[in-house]
Write an enzyme that holds these catalytic residues in place. Structure first.
Site, PDB file in Angstrom:
ATOM      1  CE  LYS A 170      -1.153  -4.093  -4.415  1.00 10.05           C
ATOM      2  NZ  LYS A 170      -1.968  -4.397  -3.245  1.00 10.05           N
ATOM      3  CE  LYS A 245      -3.995   1.382   1.274  1.00 14.12           C
ATOM      4  NZ  LYS A 245      -4.420   0.056   1.760  1.00 14.12           N
TER       5      LYS A 245
END
Length: 302
Positions: A170, A245
């Site tokens: 990811k 983030k």
């Protein structure tokens, strides 16, 4: 304990639609979130809303978490693991640091349960449509056990290897996405400066070597892709704050592993600045960075 009962903690923009799709597929979903509006929507979607995260685990053999950061996941696991039935399968679909994913797996293993890290890609639209991509880390056996549940929520489910590898995939994927969006945005602004229409650039790049998802699906200028956030005042499908983030996690991983990641680190820097200038970045899509680039370009040309 029923194989058809799933505990779901974190019913926000991503978790809510994911839980709703599980309900549509015939699962009983016991859900909890701290935000009242999320609980209200979940109730409308057929989720059995319970009074606490601990209650969501009751009588469930699968528990899915979708939370903002690794610290919350680890703290929550400390509450949930002791009350879960032996052998419960915990699937964490949050996007967190690889080190936190490893720590979560250890907590799960030590408590006698099974665990997978399974972050997703595809944004809110993919969550609603059930077309997410799941990147899964954990044992082959646990991956096989989770396949039926994950297939309901995703179009592509990839076993990336051992514990933590889902988060690794990811982070790498979103670093590519962040860098790509910046490159696409800079190209459109340059094209505008050179007198090239956005449509013309799109028509060329979308069928040439410059084509990528950031261009063909999430095009940062209004017009060429009617469904992109740019045509809806940059209402987020994937918020800038979330990209900030994820790129922060990628930057940490680059530094920790000694990778000469110039573009990844610069993308993290640019999205951190964009988040601050856009009021926290929660209400604007990550493709909105084109407006920041355009404004900076105007200032620099004066």
């Amino acid at each position: 304990m029923s194989e058809n009962t799933i505990g779901f903690v974190g019913l926000g923009h991503m978790g809510g639609p994911m839980a709703a799709n599980l309900v549509k597929a015939g699962y009983t979903v016991q859900g909890f979130d701290l935000v009242p509006a999320a609980l209200e929507q979940a109730t409308k979607d057929g989720v059995t809303v319970v009074e606490s995260a601990v209650a969501a685990v009751s009588n469930a053999d699968v528990v899915i978490t979708m939370l903002p950061n690794g610290r919350l996941v680890l703290d929550l696991y400390k509450d949930l693991l002791p009350v879960a039935a032996p052998g419960t399968l915990f699937i964490d679909s949050s996007t967190i640091d690889v080190a936190d994913a490893h720590a979560a797996h250890k907590l799960v293993d030590d408590a006698g349960h099974r665990g997978l890290d399974a972050p997703v890609s595809g944004g809110v639209g993919g969550a609603a449509a059930g077309t997410l991509t799941f990147m899964v880390g954990g044992s082959e056996e646990d991956f096989t056990s989770a396949a039926a549940v994950l297939d309901v929520m995703g179009r592509k489910v990839v076993h990336c290897g051992a514990a933590g590898n889902g988060q690794a995939a990811k982070i790498c994927n979103n670093m590519i996405l962040g860098v790509s969006m910046i490159a696409i945005s800079e190209a459109f602004v340059l094209g505008e400066k050179l007198g090239l229409s956005n449509q013309a650039l799109f028509d060329v790049a979308s069928t040439a070597s410059g084509q990528c998802w950031a261009l063909t699906t999430n095009c940062p200028v209004p017009g060429p892709v009617p469904t992109s956030p740019a045509n809806n005042d940059y209402t987020p499908g994937f918020a800038a704050a979330l990209m900030d983030k994820d790129l922060g996690l990628a930057a940490n991983a680059l530094r920790a592993n000694g990778v000469h990641g110039v573009l990844g680190l610069k993308a993290a820097e640019l999205y951190s600045e964009f988040k601050e200038t856009s009021g926290g970045g929660t209400d604007v899509d990550f493709s909105g960075i084109i407006n920041d680039i355009r404004e900076r370009s105007t200032e620099e040309s004066k």
